[in-house]
Design an enzyme around this catalytic site. Structure first.
Site, mmCIF file in Angstrom:
data_model
loop_
_atom_site.group_PDB
_atom_site.id
_atom_site.type_symbol
_atom_site.label_atom_id
_atom_site.label_comp_id
_atom_site.label_asym_id
_atom_site.label_seq_id
_atom_site.Cartn_x
_atom_site.Cartn_y
_atom_site.Cartn_z
ATOM 1 N N GLU A 37 -7.153 58.130 -21.017
ATOM 2 C CA GLU A 37 -5.994 58.433 -21.838
ATOM 3 C C GLU A 37 -5.845 59.954 -21.778
ATOM 4 O OE1 GLU A 37 -6.508 57.002 -25.816
ATOM 5 O OE2 GLU A 37 -4.574 57.811 -26.432
ATOM 6 N N ARG A 263 -21.880 52.792 -23.278
ATOM 7 C CA ARG A 263 -21.423 54.184 -23.175
ATOM 8 C C ARG A 263 -22.610 55.086 -22.937
ATOM 9 N NH1 ARG A 263 -16.469 54.708 -25.745
ATOM 10 N NH2 ARG A 263 -16.432 56.944 -25.919
ATOM 11 N N LYS A 273 -13.828 63.027 -27.621
ATOM 12 C CA LYS A 273 -12.738 63.947 -27.316
ATOM 13 C C LYS A 273 -12.175 64.560 -28.589
ATOM 14 C CE LYS A 273 -10.680 61.028 -24.445
ATOM 15 N NZ LYS A 273 -9.671 60.385 -23.601
HETATM 16 P P1 ATP Z 1 -13.568 59.507 -26.367
HETATM 17 O O1 ATP Z 1 -14.273 58.539 -27.255
HETATM 18 O O2 ATP Z 1 -14.384 60.659 -25.915
HETATM 19 O O3 ATP Z 1 -12.240 59.916 -26.899
HETATM 20 P P2 ATP Z 1 -12.310 57.475 -24.838
HETATM 21 O O4 ATP Z 1 -13.053 56.241 -24.596
HETATM 22 O O5 ATP Z 1 -11.251 57.430 -25.878
HETATM 23 O O6 ATP Z 1 -13.318 58.682 -25.036
HETATM 24 P P3 ATP Z 1 -10.661 57.235 -22.529
HETATM 25 O O7 ATP Z 1 -9.807 58.264 -21.911
HETATM 26 O O8 ATP Z 1 -10.021 56.085 -23.178
HETATM 27 O O9 ATP Z 1 -11.619 58.001 -23.540
HETATM 28 O O10 ATP Z 1 -11.759 56.742 -21.508
HETATM 29 C C1 ATP Z 1 -11.525 56.456 -20.155
HETATM 30 C C2 ATP Z 1 -12.656 55.613 -19.652
HETATM 31 O O11 ATP Z 1 -13.894 56.310 -19.788
HETATM 32 C C3 ATP Z 1 -12.786 54.332 -20.441
HETATM 33 O O12 ATP Z 1 -12.945 53.265 -19.534
HETATM 34 C C4 ATP Z 1 -14.009 54.535 -21.276
HETATM 35 O O13 ATP Z 1 -14.657 53.334 -21.520
HETATM 36 C C5 ATP Z 1 -14.841 55.484 -20.420
HETATM 37 N N1 ATP Z 1 -15.738 56.284 -21.260
HETATM 38 C C6 ATP Z 1 -15.403 57.103 -22.274
HETATM 39 N N2 ATP Z 1 -16.484 57.631 -22.857
HETATM 40 C C7 ATP Z 1 -17.560 57.138 -22.173
HETATM 41 C C8 ATP Z 1 -18.983 57.309 -22.273
HETATM 42 N N3 ATP Z 1 -19.535 58.090 -23.218
HETATM 43 N N4 ATP Z 1 -19.769 56.643 -21.393
HETATM 44 C C9 ATP Z 1 -19.226 55.864 -20.452
HETATM 45 N N5 ATP Z 1 -17.916 55.672 -20.290
HETATM 46 C C10 ATP Z 1 -17.073 56.288 -21.141
HETATM 47 MG MG MG Z 2 -10.103 55.423 -25.466
#
Ligand code: ATP
Ligand code: MG
Length: 563
Positions: A37, A263, A273
Site C-alpha cells: 500500500e 510477519r 509504517k
Molecule cells: P505496516 O504494518 O508496516 O504498515 P503493512 O502490512 O500495512 O505494513 P503493506 O504495504 O500492506 O504494509 O504490505 C505489503 C506486503 O508486505 C503485505 O503482503 C504484507 O503482508 C507484507 N509485510 C508487511 N510487513 C511485513 C513483515 N513485518 N514481515 C513480512 N511481511 C510483511
Molecule cells: Mg497493510
C-alpha cells in the site's frame, strides 16, 4: 558455515506447496505478487515478503507482479510509489512489464459490487461507521442486522449509482456484502465493500468518489492478474473465508489461493509504517532514509548490502508461527558480505598527534598496505608515512591499567604496515590535556617486523597528518534501548538518546575521499563505513554501518557451550 551455504537449497511450507502444485499440474506457471500500500516506505519486514514472492517466482520459473494496493486515496502519495519501486529494484528484483495498481481495476471492482447487489448479496447501508461497529457484535456475541439490510435490489442499485455520482457526503452510506451477521468469523458479518470518499486519487484523479475497501479489492485484484499463490502475513488468515466468498460469488477469471506466513519481527526494531511515519513527522530522525530506520532506504544509506538482506531472508525462512528474530542475525549477514567485499582503509576518528622525533623532517615514504586480506586479488595500495602522524586517542593511556596493551609511556607498539615506535614523551597543554606524543621509530622494522623477532602486543592504525583528509563521521547504534521496544506501552520512551553520534574533526586516508555513495569500506579496527549522501566536495561524511564485533557469532558460540 557461511550464510550463503546456509541459505542455499532451503525449502519451506510455501515452496513445498508451489512445487507440488506444479508437479500435479494444478498450476502451469506460478504467479505471485508483492502488494504494498503506497502509504509509507518499505521496511525490512516488507523485504522478507519481497524476497519470498520474487524468490519463489524466480526459483520456479514463474513471475511476480508488483501491485500497488492504492485503495485509500487519502494516505497515498507518489513519493511512496517511487521509493517502493526503487527499493524493490535495489533488492535485486524485477517485475518486468508486470506493474499493476488496484486502481486499474476500479471499474471492474465497481461492476462486481453491482453484480453482488443484483444477486441480492450486497446492500446499501445508511448506518454510520460507529453504528456499524456497534451492530457488528463481538467475538462472543453475534452481530445484529442493520435496519437497511432488507432493502430491495432496485433501491440498492439506485442508491449505489447515486453514491458513485457523488450525491452523498463522506460517510453517509456504504455498500456491504450480505453474508451472515451471526458468523463466528467477524470478517463475514456483512463487511463493507464500498465507501464514499470525496477525495481525488493520485492515479484516477476525480473519476471516483466511492472507493473499494482493501478486503474487497485485494483478492479480486489477484484474480484479475491470474495470481496463483497469494502469499500474505498471518493477520489475514481470518480474512481468507471472506476472500474465498468473493471469489465464489463473483464471475472472476481465476481462483487464486491464499497462504499465510509469519510477519518478520526483529529485536530492537519497530516495523510499523504508522510509527515510522510518526518518527519522520516529529523530526526524531533524519527522514525515512535515516540510517537508523529499519526502512530499506534507511539500511541502504546505512551501508547494508542488498545481498545481505537476501541472505538474511533465506536464513530466517518462512514459517507459520510468529517469532522475534535477533537483530544480531541481520547484522551478522551484513558483516559476512562486507568482510568479503569491503576494502580496508585507515581512518582516525578522534585524532591524537604523534611526532616521530628521529624521522627526518620533510621525508615521505610510501608503504604497501593490503586492501583486503579476504580477497588477495584486491591487491595493495601505497600509504604515506611521515614525521607527524595521527593515531586514535583511545589507543594511548598515560597510566595504563593491566590489560591495556596499546601505546603508553616507554612502550613499543607496531604501526600497521609501517614501523615499531616507542613513546618517549607526553606533551600537554596549559589545562593538562594531552596534545601530542613524542615517539621514536626503529628504522630496521619497515613493514612492521623486527629483525630480532620482537613482537609488540598491539598494532595500531594511523594516518600521516600532512596527507590526512578531514571528514565527518556518524556513529550509529540501535534506535531503541531495549529488545522489545514499547513493551511498557510507550514506544517513544524507548527511543535511544545516543543512537547517533556525529564526530567532526575525523581524518581518513586520501583514497577514502573517492569512495562513492553505495560502496563500503572497513576502517581498520573501527568497523564498516560508507559515504553518506550528505557528503560534499571537500566535506566527506561517513556512516558507520556496523562495528566489527559480531555479537551473533558470540551468541551462537555461547549456545554451543550451553548445549
Ligand atoms: P505496516 O504494518 O508496516 O504498515 P503493512 O502490512 O500495512 O505494513 P503493506 O504495504 O500492506 O504494509 O504490505 C505489503 C506486503 O508486505 C503485505 O503482503 C504484507 O503482508 C507484507 N509485510 C508487511 N510487513 C511485513 C513483515 N513485518 N514481515 C513480512 N511481511 C510483511
Ligand atoms: Mg497493510
Amino acid at each position: 558455515m557461511s550464510t550463503e551455504t546456509a541459505a542455499e537449497g532451503r525449502s519451506d511450507f510455501i515452496r513445498e506447496i508451489v512445487a507440488e502444485d506444479l508437479r500435479s499440474g494444478r498450476v502451469a506457471t506460478v504467479v505471485t505478487r508483492f502488494p504494498p500500500e503506497p502509504n509509507g516506505y518499505l521496511h525490512i519486514g516488507h523485504a522478507k515478503s519481497i524476497c519470498l514472492n520474487f524468490g519463489v517466482a524466480r526459483e520456479f520459473g514463474g513471475r511476480c507482479h508488483l501491485r500497488f494496493d492504492d485503495t485509500n486515496p487519502t494516505k497515498e502519495e507518489q513519493e511512496y510509489i517511487d521509493a517502493i519501486e526503487a527499493d524493490v529494484r535495489w533488492l535485486g528484483f524485477d517485475w518486468g512489464e508486470h506493474l499493476y495498481h488496484a486502481s486499474d481495476y476500479f471499474e471492474q471492482l465497481y461492476e462486481w459490487a453491482v453484480h453482488l447487489v443484483r444477486a441480492g448479496k450486497a446492500y446499501v447501508d445508511d448506518l454510520s461507521a460507529d453504528e456499524i461497529r456497534e451492530h457488528r457484535g463481538t467475538l462472543t456475541e453475534p452481530g445484529r442486522d442493520s435496519p437497511y439490510r432488507g432493502r430491495s435490489v432496485q433501491e440498492n442499485l439506485d442508491l449505489f449509482e447515486r453514491m458513485r455520482k457523488g450525491e452523498f457526503p463522506d460517510g453517509a452510506r456504504v455498500v456491504r456484502a450480505k453474508i451472515d451477521m451471526a458468523s463466528g468469523n467477524i470478517n463475514l458479518r456483512d463487511p463493507v465493500l464500498y465507501r464514499i470518499l470525496q477525495a481525488p486519487h493520485p492515479r484516477t484523479g476525480d473519476a471516483w468518489c466511492v472507493y473499494p475497501t482493501y478486503d474487497f479489492a485485494h483478492g479480486q485484484s489477484d484474480a484479475i492478474e491470474g495470481v496463483t499463490h497469494s502469499l500474505c502475513t498471518l493477520e489475514f488468515e481470518d480474512h481468507r473465508p471472506l476472500y474465498d466468498w468473493f471469489i465464489e460469488n463473483l464471475p472472476v477469471p481465476s481462483h487464486p489461493r491464499q497462504f499465510e506466513f509469519a510477519r518478520l519481527k526483529l529485536s530492537y526494531t519497530v516495523l510499523s509504517k504508522r510509527f515510522l511515519l510518526k518518527l519522520v513527522n516529529e523530526g526524531r530522525v533524519r527522514g525515512w532514509d535515516d540510517p537508523r530506520m529499519p526502512t530499506i532506504s534507511g539500511i541502504r544509506r546505512r551501508g547494508y548490502p542488498a545481498q545481505a538482506i537476501r541472505d538474511f531472508a533465506g536464513i530466517i525462512g518462512v514459517a507459520k508461527r510468529d517469532s522475534v528474530v535477533d537483530v544480531a542475525m541481520l547484522e551478522h549477514c551484513v558483516r559476512d558480505v562486507l568482510n568479503r567485499k569491503a576494502a580496508r582503509r585507515f581512518a582516525v576518528l578522534r585524532p591524537l598527534k604523534v611526532v616521530i622525533e628521529n624521522y627526518p623532517e620533510g621525508k615521505v615514504e610510501e608503504l604497501d598496505a593490503v586492501n583486503n586480506p579476504e580477497d588477495p586479488s584486491a591487491g595493495t595500495r601505497p600509504v604515506r608515512f611521515s614525521r607527524a602522524l595521527l593515531i586514535e586517542r583511545d589507543d594511548f593511556m598515560e597510566d595504563p591499567p593491566k590489560k591495556f596493551y596499546r601505546l603508553a609511556p616507554g612502550r613499543e607498539v607496531r604501526l600497521r604496515y609501517a614501523y615499531l615506535v616507542t613513546c618517549r614523551e607526553v606533551v600537554k597543554d596549559a589545562r593538562g590535556e594531552i596534545v601530542e606524543l613524542r615517539c621514536t621509530y626503529d628504522p630496521a622494522t619497515r613493514g612492521g617486523d623486527a629483525p630480532d623477532g620482537r613482537r609488540p602486543k598491539a598494532t595500531l592504525h594511523w594516518i600521516s597528518a600532512a596527507h590526512a583528509v578531514p571528514a565527518e563521521v556518524r556513529l550509529y547504534e540501535h534506535l531503541f534501548t531495549r529488545p522489545e521496544p514499547g513493551a511498557d506501552g510507550d514506544l517513544l520512551a524507548d527511543l535511544s538518546p545516543s543512537s547517533e553520534e556525529v564526530l567532526r574533526g575525523c581524518f581518513v586516508e586520501p583514497v577514502v575521499a573517492d569512495v562513492a555513495v553505495g560502496e563500503a569500506v572497513q576502517f581498520e579496527r573501527l568497523g564498516y563505513f560508507c559515504p553518506d549522501p550528505d557528503s560534499r566536495p571537500g566535506h566527506p561524511v561517513f556512516n558507520r554501518t556496523l562495528t566489527l564485533k559480531d555479537t551473533w557469532l558470540r551468541l551462537q558460540a555461547r549456545g554451543r557451550e550451553d548445549a
